[in-house]
Write a protein that holds these residues in place. Structure first.
Motif, PDB file in Angstrom:
ATOM      1  N   ALA A  42       0.798  -1.238   0.000  1.00 23.45           N
ATOM      2  CA  ALA A  42       0.000   0.000   0.000  1.00 23.45           C
ATOM      3  C   ALA A  42       0.820   1.273   0.000  1.00 23.45           C
ATOM      4  O   ALA A  42       0.255   2.365  -0.111  1.00 23.45           O
ATOM      5  N   ALA A  78      -5.461   2.150  -2.030  1.00 25.42           N
ATOM      6  CA  ALA A  78      -5.710   2.573  -0.651  1.00 25.42           C
ATOM      7  C   ALA A  78      -6.352   3.949  -0.609  1.00 25.42           C
ATOM      8  O   ALA A  78      -7.309   4.195   0.135  1.00 25.42           O
ATOM      9  N   ALA A 100     -10.131   4.811   0.712  1.00 27.72           N
ATOM     10  CA  ALA A 100     -10.289   5.771   1.803  1.00 27.72           C
ATOM     11  C   ALA A 100     -11.257   6.879   1.410  1.00 27.72           C
ATOM     12  O   ALA A 100     -12.045   7.352   2.234  1.00 27.72           O
ATOM     13  N   VAL A 104      -8.810   2.079   5.843  1.00 29.05           N
ATOM     14  CA  VAL A 104      -7.872   1.219   5.116  1.00 29.05           C
ATOM     15  C   VAL A 104      -6.646   0.930   5.972  1.00 29.05           C
ATOM     16  O   VAL A 104      -6.015   1.842   6.506  1.00 29.05           O
ATOM     17  N   TYR A 105      -6.319  -0.349   6.068  1.00 30.64           N
ATOM     18  CA  TYR A 105      -5.091  -0.776   6.720  1.00 30.64           C
ATOM     19  C   TYR A 105      -4.106  -1.149   5.613  1.00 30.64           C
ATOM     20  O   TYR A 105      -4.313  -2.133   4.888  1.00 30.64           O
ATOM     21  N   GLY A 106      -3.075  -0.326   5.467  1.00 27.17           N
ATOM     22  CA  GLY A 106      -2.106  -0.524   4.403  1.00 27.17           C
ATOM     23  C   GLY A 106      -0.915  -1.314   4.884  1.00 27.17           C
ATOM     24  O   GLY A 106      -0.153  -0.850   5.738  1.00 27.17           O
ATOM     25  N   ALA A 134       0.287  10.268   3.986  1.00 29.85           N
ATOM     26  CA  ALA A 134      -0.749   9.240   4.003  1.00 29.85           C
ATOM     27  C   ALA A 134      -2.094   9.835   3.633  1.00 29.85           C
ATOM     28  O   ALA A 134      -2.430  10.947   4.050  1.00 29.85           O
ATOM     29  N   VAL A 171      -6.055   6.055   5.764  1.00 32.89           N
ATOM     30  CA  VAL A 171      -5.109   4.958   5.546  1.00 32.89           C
ATOM     31  C   VAL A 171      -4.200   4.817   6.765  1.00 32.89           C
ATOM     32  O   VAL A 171      -3.511   5.765   7.154  1.00 32.89           O
ATOM     33  N   ARG A 172      -4.206   3.650   7.361  1.00 29.33           N
ATOM     34  CA  ARG A 172      -3.374   3.363   8.522  1.00 29.33           C
ATOM     35  C   ARG A 172      -2.326   2.331   8.110  1.00 29.33           C
ATOM     36  O   ARG A 172      -2.669   1.178   7.828  1.00 29.33           O
ATOM     37  N   TYR A 173      -1.079   2.745   8.067  1.00 31.01           N
ATOM     38  CA  TYR A 173      -0.019   1.859   7.588  1.00 31.01           C
ATOM     39  C   TYR A 173       0.491   0.953   8.700  1.00 31.01           C
ATOM     40  O   TYR A 173       0.715   1.390   9.828  1.00 31.01           O
TER      41      TYR A 173
END
Length: 253
Positions: free
Chosen positions: A13, A22, A26, A32-34, A47, A51-53
């Protein structure tokens, strides 16, 4: 499938197809978990909202399982998984330096095929625990194949093998997961304008674009992301692979 107020996992992502996907998800109100490797996440300029990396190596089942638990542990049900993580080294089976590096071949298959399967299987485990929608649907998995699965070029033995496996995986995975209300599709991109392509010369770009019948250009990551949205929105798409390639058929080299 309704996307708003749901969760999604996108692998790879931090750049290219995964980053575009992603961001588009979003924008649809999805959390979204990237998943990506830490160095790739560190290089992300900004980001997208939502989006949560998470630093995840898709070849590490324990890491995938832990990250999947986090993605599925929030208030939003996990509904979408898009597998974009992959590597594409090139090497002939017999070249000037001898036989193809066997560890490299195994690594390509491990990332592109086994990693895809691992993420899909562990995500399906979590998705199957959610409440279905009014149509009995719980989620959708979109995997990334490649036109190399059909027309692998010289030097693509490892990459084509792995992506061919993704193609072959699509139908049995859809059949396996049907009882849980989970659809499985794959996209086979052609030549896309990803960060890897941005490092080559303008002349090389032009030669690649000239081989695409129409439109004669490289594909954009946003077009991949748009196709993902189309798949998510059409509940009757299941168990198949869609080529995204401008009618390109790859030559031997």
């Amino acid at each position: 499938m309704e996307l708003s107020r749901t969760a999604a996992v996108v692998t790879g992502a931090a750049s290219g197809l995964g980053a575009a996907t992603a961001a588009v998800l979003a924008g649809q109100g999805v959390t979204v978990y990237g998943f990506d490797l830490q160095p790739a996440i560190d290089a992300v300029p900004a980001a997208a909202d939502g989006v949560r990396y998470l630093a995840v190596d898709v070849t590490d089942p324990a890491a995938v399982r832990a990250a999947m638990a986090r993605a599925a542990g929030g208030p939003e049900p996990l509904r979408t998984v898009v597998n974009c993580a992959g590597i594409a080294p090139s090497e002939r089976i017999l070249g000037r330096r001898g036989v193809h590096d066997l560890d490299r071949y195994a690594s390509v298959v491990r990332v592109n095929l086994i990693g895809t399967f691992t993420v899909m299987a562990l995500a399906a485990e979590r998705i199957a625990e959610t409440e279905p929608d009014a149509h009995g649907q719980r989620g959708v998995v979109v995997n990334t194949a490649s036109v190399a699965a059909y027309e692998g070029q010289i030097g693509q033995a490892a990459y084509a093998s792995a992506k061919g496996g993704v193609v072959a995986l699509t139908l049995p995975a859809a059949r396996d997961l049907a009882q849980h209300g989970i659809r499985v599709m794959a996209i086979a991109p052609g030549v896309m304008l990803t960060p890897m392509m941005e490092t080559v010369s303008a002349e090389f770009h032009a030669n690649l674009a000239a081989g695409v019948p129409f439109p004669s250009r490289l594909g954009a990551p946003g077009e991949y992301a748009a196709l993902v949205l189309s798949i998510l929105g059409n509940d009757y798409l299941n168990g198949d692979v869609i080529r995204l390639d401008g009618a390109l058929r790859m030559p031997p080299r």
